[in-house]
Design a protein around this motif. Structure first.
Motif, PDB file in Angstrom:
ATOM      1  N   LEU A  13     -19.537   7.319 -31.419  1.00  0.00           N
ATOM      2  CA  LEU A  13     -18.574   6.408 -30.811  1.00  0.00           C
ATOM      3  C   LEU A  13     -18.954   6.178 -29.352  1.00  0.00           C
ATOM      4  O   LEU A  13     -19.214   7.118 -28.608  1.00  0.00           O
ATOM      5  N   SER A  16     -16.664   7.673 -25.951  1.00  0.00           N
ATOM      6  CA  SER A  16     -15.497   8.326 -26.530  1.00  0.00           C
ATOM      7  C   SER A  16     -14.937   9.365 -25.567  1.00  0.00           C
ATOM      8  O   SER A  16     -15.659  10.207 -25.043  1.00  0.00           O
ATOM      9  N   ILE A  97     -12.386   6.539 -35.395  1.00  0.00           N
ATOM     10  CA  ILE A  97     -12.826   5.246 -34.854  1.00  0.00           C
ATOM     11  C   ILE A  97     -11.623   4.450 -34.351  1.00  0.00           C
ATOM     12  O   ILE A  97     -11.650   3.868 -33.259  1.00  0.00           O
ATOM     13  N   LEU A  98     -10.548   4.440 -35.138  1.00  0.00           N
ATOM     14  CA  LEU A  98      -9.339   3.714 -34.749  1.00  0.00           C
ATOM     15  C   LEU A  98      -8.734   4.280 -33.467  1.00  0.00           C
ATOM     16  O   LEU A  98      -8.344   3.521 -32.560  1.00  0.00           O
ATOM     17  N   ASN A 100     -10.325   5.942 -31.138  1.00  0.00           N
ATOM     18  CA  ASN A 100     -11.239   5.655 -30.039  1.00  0.00           C
ATOM     19  C   ASN A 100     -11.099   4.215 -29.553  1.00  0.00           C
ATOM     20  O   ASN A 100     -11.265   3.931 -28.358  1.00  0.00           O
ATOM     21  N   GLN A 101     -10.768   3.310 -30.475  1.00  0.00           N
ATOM     22  CA  GLN A 101     -10.618   1.900 -30.112  1.00  0.00           C
ATOM     23  C   GLN A 101      -9.327   1.631 -29.355  1.00  0.00           C
ATOM     24  O   GLN A 101      -9.233   0.669 -28.592  1.00  0.00           O
ATOM     25  N   ASN A 102      -8.329   2.492 -29.552  1.00  0.00           N
ATOM     26  CA  ASN A 102      -6.993   2.211 -29.019  1.00  0.00           C
ATOM     27  C   ASN A 102      -6.580   3.082 -27.841  1.00  0.00           C
ATOM     28  O   ASN A 102      -5.646   2.719 -27.122  1.00  0.00           O
ATOM     29  N   LYS A 104      -7.747   5.891 -24.501  1.00  0.00           N
ATOM     30  CA  LYS A 104      -8.796   6.401 -23.616  1.00  0.00           C
ATOM     31  C   LYS A 104      -8.857   7.923 -23.654  1.00  0.00           C
ATOM     32  O   LYS A 104      -9.932   8.505 -23.674  1.00  0.00           O
TER      33      LYS A 104
END
Length: 299
Positions: A13, A16, A97-98, A100-102, A104
């Motif tokens: 990621l 991350s 992944i979700l 990490n995308q949303n 910090k």
């Protein structure tokens, strides 16, 4: 999924900031450092297969806490149906992944069953009283003892100041508050509004097992709850319940397990409405073999 595989995912990621723990002692050491630095800790317990409903809980936890811990653990002791446990979606890679995308900064606790339960995968018995005898308690034997067992363990490990739960599992929310009363753990329990899809369907990890067409058909649950809310107070409670049950009996896709109108504080089903009391309507229904629950405040 074993620990090295998870680490590999995190390395893949980009940028991350997720911190992942699988061992109780390592997480407890990290929590102690945060406590010593006077940082407040918010916990969002989950069984993974994350969706926007979980994201909304984490966002609320961020507002009220300095540090947020999200647990991802499919708890075997709260499943009274082994087939349901086997079919429960496990999507740890997608979950990471979700997240990490949303977000910090987030601490993730994803222990193994052995790390949590050791060699004995059993539930502790709790005296939840009448709260555990209604609705879910009638159809899922031992479910709330399993919920209480895992949450007591998580609260002891994480030592959160607050823990966040969605009102979709409203009965569970009251059970967790009762758990704190029983165990005297120093955790404030925060209930958060039900997160829904645009079509009204309550977000649930179980929805992943339904096709888009099946999810659309399942919106009948929320539409029925809305209808109950509109008619509440203008029609006899027993007649309203009978009407809702008849509507489900004509469904060719959804099979009703229960529909209840209950006191919002005690969950006792009611036959008549009293002033100055709050009431909620509850539904559990099967979409094929996928069990869905939902509820709505009536007043």
């Amino acid at each position: 999924m074993q620990f090295p595989s998870i680490i590999l995912i995190l390395h893949q990621l980009k940028k991350s900031d997720l911190q992942l723990y699988q061992e109780n002692q390592l997480l407890q050491a990290a929590m102690l450092k945060l406590k010593n630095n006077s940082q407040s800790i918010g916990l969002v317990p989950t069984m993974g297969a994350l969706h926007e409903g979980h994201m909304s809980l984490i966002r609320e936890a961020e507002k009220q806490s300095d540090v947020v811990v999200i647990s991802i653990f499919v708890n075997p002791t709260q499943f009274n149906n082994s087939s349901d446990l086997d079919k429960y979606p496990r999507t740890l890679e997608e979950d990471l992944i979700l997240l990490n995308q949303n977000f910090k900064d987030l601490i993730i606790f994803s222990p193994t069953i052995k790390e949590v339960y050791g060699e004995s995968i059993t539930s502790e018995k709790f005296e939840f009283g009448n709260l555990a005898q209604q609705m879910e308690g009638r159809f899922r034997d031992g479910h709330f003892d399993g919920v209480g067992t895992i949450l007591k363990k998580l609260f002891n490990i994480v030592q959160p100041d607050k823990a966040f739960f969605g009102e979709k599992d409203y009965q569970q929310l009251l059970i967790v508050k009762k758990l704190i009363e029983i165990t005297h753990q120093n955790v404030e329990i925060i209930g958060c509004p039900i997160s829904r899809e645009n079509n009204g369907l309550a977000r649930s990890s179980r929805n992943k097992r339904l096709s888009e067409e099946e999810q659309e058909k399942s919106t009948f649950i929320f539409k029925t709850l809305q209808e109950a809310k509109e008619k509440f107070g203008t029609k006899n409670v027993l007649l309203l319940k009978q009407e809702i049950e008849e509507k489900f009996s004509k469904q060719d896709f959804l099979e009703l397990e229960y529909f209840e109108i209950s006191d919002a504080a005690t969950l006792v089903p009611v036959t008549k409405v009293e002033e100055h009391k709050k009431y909620r309507a509850f539904i559990a229904a099967y979409a094929n073999d996928v069990r869905l629950i939902d509820n709505i405040a009536l007043n």
